[in-house]
Design a protein around this motif. Structure first.
Motif, PDB file in Angstrom:
ATOM      1  N   GLU A   1      61.262 -47.149  41.428  1.00 40.54           N
ATOM      2  CA  GLU A   1      62.195 -47.096  42.264  1.00 40.54           C
ATOM      3  C   GLU A   1      61.466 -46.783  43.426  1.00 40.54           C
ATOM      4  N   ALA A   2      60.511 -46.325  43.890  1.00 37.03           N
ATOM      5  CA  ALA A   2      59.700 -46.510  45.133  1.00 37.03           C
ATOM      6  C   ALA A   2      59.444 -47.893  45.554  1.00 37.03           C
ATOM      7  N   LEU A   3      59.103 -48.493  44.578  1.00 37.70           N
ATOM      8  CA  LEU A   3      58.606 -50.112  44.709  1.00 37.70           C
ATOM      9  C   LEU A   3      59.929 -50.840  45.327  1.00 37.70           C
ATOM     10  N   LEU A   4      60.948 -50.570  44.561  1.00 34.47           N
ATOM     11  CA  LEU A   4      62.028 -51.359  44.914  1.00 34.47           C
ATOM     12  C   LEU A   4      62.724 -50.936  46.228  1.00 34.47           C
ATOM     13  N   GLU A   5      62.331 -49.419  46.638  1.00 35.91           N
ATOM     14  CA  GLU A   5      63.061 -49.315  47.872  1.00 35.91           C
ATOM     15  C   GLU A   5      62.114 -49.550  49.026  1.00 35.91           C
ATOM     16  N   LEU A   6      60.780 -49.883  48.856  1.00 38.04           N
ATOM     17  CA  LEU A   6      59.778 -50.610  49.576  1.00 38.04           C
ATOM     18  C   LEU A   6      60.223 -51.846  49.881  1.00 38.04           C
ATOM     19  N   ILE A   7      60.679 -52.928  48.842  1.00 37.42           N
ATOM     20  CA  ILE A   7      60.934 -54.023  48.825  1.00 37.42           C
ATOM     21  C   ILE A   7      62.413 -54.308  49.694  1.00 37.42           C
ATOM     22  N   GLU A   8      63.341 -53.313  49.448  1.00 34.60           N
ATOM     23  CA  GLU A   8      64.645 -53.406  50.162  1.00 34.60           C
ATOM     24  C   GLU A   8      64.238 -52.959  51.755  1.00 34.60           C
ATOM     25  N   ALA A   9      63.529 -52.134  51.926  1.00 32.24           N
ATOM     26  CA  ALA A   9      63.191 -51.731  53.438  1.00 32.24           C
ATOM     27  C   ALA A   9      62.634 -52.756  53.979  1.00 32.24           C
TER      28      ALA A   9
ATOM     29  N   THR B   1      62.867 -56.169  53.221  1.00 30.22           N
ATOM     30  CA  THR B   1      63.844 -57.171  53.550  1.00 30.22           C
ATOM     31  C   THR B   1      64.814 -56.885  54.816  1.00 30.22           C
ATOM     32  N   GLU B   2      65.077 -55.348  54.957  1.00 28.65           N
ATOM     33  CA  GLU B   2      66.070 -55.153  55.879  1.00 28.65           C
ATOM     34  C   GLU B   2      65.141 -54.977  57.193  1.00 28.65           C
ATOM     35  N   GLY B   3      63.941 -55.105  57.180  1.00 22.10           N
ATOM     36  CA  GLY B   3      63.231 -54.878  58.525  1.00 22.10           C
ATOM     37  C   GLY B   3      63.014 -53.145  58.729  1.00 22.10           C
ATOM     38  N   ARG B   4      63.091 -52.163  57.831  1.00 21.37           N
ATOM     39  CA  ARG B   4      63.155 -50.942  57.801  1.00 21.37           C
ATOM     40  C   ARG B   4      61.680 -50.529  57.820  1.00 21.37           C
TER      41      ARG B   4
END
Length: 294
Positions: free
Chosen positions: A216-224, A226-229
């Motif tokens: 879950e943390a890894l997918l959140e990192l990838i999404e962030a 991607t969005e530049g967060r």
């Protein structure tokens, strides 16, 4: 979008004495690990792996590859698909139940992978009969099955109205232990407090409560990314080495009580009193002394 239905990876029959049950085998689990690709750092182009012939130093197409086993240094014997098909393996198409054992007799270290067995239309009745007898007798069927050029020991057990097949490791696939646990004396007081902690944490097993926090943390990192967060990760507390075992056990019991809503569990006094033998336990209670008559 519908859920993808897994394809059958094996078909054959379960033999139960003279009874045959035609079945198909489906994977019961799936890997959800996050996969990464390798890119060239300078231009971010995809890295691809190619098969090269070491002697000719050129890429070899798939249709020119053959299987081989190294019998000695740089000496190989070639094995074709036809050779593998001709191996005398009854388990290629038959799961013969040769024994029935208690499930507790099979240590968990032997279990490998799980599969669902689905009956063909002509095998529904004997399939249901086998499930019922396994449930009533509380036993697990033991057999062999050949999947993808490997014969495995397997166990059949009922699970929510279906038959579950679990492949087992052979004894020579279990690594020998290279270490032994040191012999340490545990006293009754420590055992009683530890038992209280186990009681405080006891609950029915509910797999839906557990999640893969790393994924879950890894997918959140990838999404962030991607969005530049920017991802802010809280620092985890370091586990301090245990210097006082009893204090650590008591603190753990109190934490477990608070997590479960403060339900009363004997943390110290009661658990430790249970472990202490009564003084003069065999002596009878002494009667009260009579008051001297005036």
């Amino acid at each position: 979008m519908g859920v993808a239905v897994p394809r059958s990876i094996w078909s054959g029959v379960i033999t139960f004495g003279m009874v045959s049950i035609p079945v198909k085998l489906f994977p019961a689990t799936q890997n959800k690990d996050v996969a990464f690709h390798l890119l060239h750092q300078s231009d971010h182009s995809r890295i691809k792996f190619k098969r090269f012939c070491a002697a000719e130093d050129e890429e070899v197409p798939q249709d020119e590859l053959v299987k081989a086993f190294e019998v000695s240094k740089d000496q190989y014997v070639e094995i074709t698909d036809e050779d593998l098909e001709q191996l005398p393996l009854p388990a290629k198409h038959t799961i013969e139940l040769s024994a029935f054992v208690k499930a507790s007799d099979i240590d968990a270290i032997y279990y490998d992978k799980s599969y669902y067995l689905e009956p063909a239309e002509t095998g529904v009745k004997p399939y249901a009969l086998l499930i019922k007898v396994l449930e009533n007798k509380k036993v697990t069927g033991v057999a062999s099955i050949a999947i993808r050029n490997k014969e495995s020991l397997c166990a059949l057990r009922p699970l929510e109205g279906m038959l579950l097949l679990e492949t087992l490791h052979y004894p020579d696939e279990i690594r020998e232990r290279e270490m032994t646990a040191p012999h340490v004396q545990v006293n009754d007081r420590e055992l009683a407090v530890a038992s209280t902690l186990v009681d405080a944490l006891a609950e029915p097993f509910d797999p839906s409560k557990y999640k893969d926090h790393y994924r879950e943390a890894l997918l959140e990192l990838i999404e962030a990314k991607t969005e530049g967060r920017k991802v802010v990760v809280p620092e985890g507390g370091k586990a301090e080495p245990v210097t006082d075992l009893m204090a650590a056990l008591r603190a753990s019991i109190e934490a477990a009580k608070q997590r479960k809503g403060g339900s009363h569990e004997p943390a110290r006094g009661e658990a430790e009193r249970k472990a202490k033998p009564e003084r003069n336990g065999n002596a009878k209670a002494r009667p009260a002394r009579r008051r001297k008559a005036a």
